[in-house]
Structure formats: C-alpha cells, structure tokens
Enzyme design. Sequence first.
Site, PDB file in Angstrom:
ATOM      1  N   SER A   1       2.445   9.981   4.836  1.00  0.00           N
ATOM      2  CA  SER A   1       2.310  10.062   6.289  1.00  0.00           C
ATOM      3  C   SER A   1       2.129  11.499   6.775  1.00  0.00           C
ATOM      4  CB  SER A   1       3.547   9.472   6.964  1.00  0.00           C
ATOM      5  OG  SER A   1       3.783   8.166   6.491  1.00  0.00           O
TER       6      SER A   1
HETATM    7  N1  SAH Z   1       7.043   6.879   3.035  1.00  0.00           N
HETATM    8  C1  SAH Z   1       5.870   7.197   2.223  1.00  0.00           C
HETATM    9  C2  SAH Z   1       4.568   6.740   2.839  1.00  0.00           C
HETATM   10  C3  SAH Z   1       4.437   5.307   2.723  1.00  0.00           C
HETATM   11  S1  SAH Z   1       2.828   4.595   2.691  1.00  0.00           S
HETATM   12  C4  SAH Z   1       5.790   8.654   1.885  1.00  0.00           C
HETATM   13  O1  SAH Z   1       6.657   9.432   2.331  1.00  0.00           O
HETATM   14  O2  SAH Z   1       4.881   9.028   1.151  1.00  0.00           O
HETATM   15  C5  SAH Z   1       3.411   2.930   2.728  1.00  0.00           C
HETATM   16  C6  SAH Z   1       3.955   2.429   1.426  1.00  0.00           C
HETATM   17  O3  SAH Z   1       4.547   1.173   1.691  1.00  0.00           O
HETATM   18  C7  SAH Z   1       2.873   2.202   0.385  1.00  0.00           C
HETATM   19  O4  SAH Z   1       3.193   2.889  -0.790  1.00  0.00           O
HETATM   20  C8  SAH Z   1       2.892   0.698   0.178  1.00  0.00           C
HETATM   21  O5  SAH Z   1       2.618   0.281  -1.144  1.00  0.00           O
HETATM   22  C9  SAH Z   1       4.324   0.353   0.566  1.00  0.00           C
HETATM   23  N2  SAH Z   1       4.545  -1.038   0.942  1.00  0.00           N
HETATM   24  C10 SAH Z   1       3.737  -1.871   1.648  1.00  0.00           C
HETATM   25  N3  SAH Z   1       4.302  -3.085   1.776  1.00  0.00           N
HETATM   26  C11 SAH Z   1       5.513  -3.029   1.136  1.00  0.00           C
HETATM   27  C12 SAH Z   1       6.567  -3.965   0.908  1.00  0.00           C
HETATM   28  N4  SAH Z   1       6.509  -5.239   1.338  1.00  0.00           N
HETATM   29  N5  SAH Z   1       7.639  -3.548   0.206  1.00  0.00           N
HETATM   30  C13 SAH Z   1       7.735  -2.282  -0.272  1.00  0.00           C
HETATM   31  N6  SAH Z   1       6.767  -1.358  -0.092  1.00  0.00           N
HETATM   32  C14 SAH Z   1       5.672  -1.715   0.608  1.00  0.00           C
END
Ligand code: SAH
Length: 222
Positions: free
Chosen positions: A62
Amino acid sequence: MDNWQELAEFLIEKRVAPQGITDRRILEAMKAIPRHYFIPPGLQKYSYEDIPLAIGEEQTISQPFIVAKMTELLALKEGDKVLEIGTGSGYQAAILAEMGMQVTTVERIETLALRAREVLRQLSYNILSIIGDGRNGYPDNSPYQGIIVTAGAPKIEEAWLDQLADQGRLVVPLNTEIGICRLCVIQKKKAGEKITYQKTWHDYCRFVPLLPGVKNKTRMQN
Ligand code: SAH
C-alpha cells in the site's frame, strides 16, 4: 540503498505527515523501517515515493500515507494485540511490531506469506504469520484490540466483530458503489450483556480485493 534513512525521513516528514498524520509513534516507526526490503528488486528505486507498488501475484504494497492513516485509525497502545488480514509484503505488520504491538497476520497466497516471513525475520520482528483465509480472522489469538483489513472487502465479516475485544477497533476498506473503497472504522462496546458497534467513515482509497480461500493447500506457521 545506502541513503535509505534520508529518503525515509523525507517521505515521512514531507509527504506523509503533512497529509494530516499527527501520531509521532507511527511516523517514527515508519522512519525506522527500510521499506525497500519489502519491494521486489526492479522497483526498489521507488520505495520512498508515496505510492503503492507491485509485489508480485497481482498484489501491491500500500501507499505509505494509507498505511499511516489506517494505523492511526486503529488507535492502539503499546502491547496491544492486533490482527492484520492481508500480509502482502509484510510492511504494515512490521510497522505495528515496531510500535510494540503483538502482531498476528494472515495471508491467502503462500508465496507472499513466505517471502514476508523471510524479510520480517531478517529485520528481527517477532510476528505470527498465518497462511489462511482472513475472512475467518484468527480466533486462536483473539480477542484483539485492533483488526486491520488491508484488502478491499465487500462486507464486514461476523468473525472480525466476534474477535474484537471490548473497545477494540476494526479498520477496513469497504467497497463502495463508485468502484473504490472507503475506510470504515467499527468500534466494539460492551455494556454488561449488551454489545454495540459504532461506525465512522474516513478516506477513500484503492485496494486489491479481499478474495475467498487459500491459494495453496499447505498451511504453515512460524
Ligand atoms: N498489508 C500489505 C498489503 C496488502 S495487499 C502490505 O503491507 O504489504 C492485500 C493482500 O491481501 C494481498 O497479499 C492478498 O493476497 C491478501 N488477501 C486477499 N484476500 C485475502 C484473504 N481472504 N485472506 C488473507 N489475505 C488476503
């Protein structure tokens, strides 16, 4: 990247703080963390810009301002237990750990979770990383003073509300009808048997979608 501390100082003090982030604990934690460690080699030169970046598997780390904003909305105290849904690169989890929180983070894509674990280990953060479907939260460590969802959610899951402590806050980007998300904070309040939830709305933002299930069958912990 020898001068990363200088670049991080500029990013945080001149780009992130002026957008209205006042909690110095967050700003100092973000300055202490080498964001380039969480970014694939080809894109590392953009690590200290206030922008989201691709991390593989069609996912993103992000934008630093949004990371700071969501951390501020959690309003945690040192030592609080926090659950992150969507480990991604591990950057958000590192900030929470740097601030002294007890962090559990859940990711559905195994390759990303494994890479994040490796970086977090290199930086000596003690974080519980789970491969699973974060729509279920992670009941084993509940209740949490904070739950932060870092993927765009179509709705609020009951499991998240159930796993919040009294006075705890859920911070979640919810999908809206205009196609981008809006940050929503829900605070749980218990009065005897009665539980109420107080909802407030904040910034609009873009997030990759929260998806169902786990992308790889194996389930591991460290
Ligand atoms: N917080 C992260 C950015 C997240 S991007 C950082 O600091 O880099 C969003 C992430 O959520 C992705 O890696 C995606 O695979 C994950 N995601 C999406 N749906 C999800 C779910 N149901 N359970 C766990 N992770 C999930």
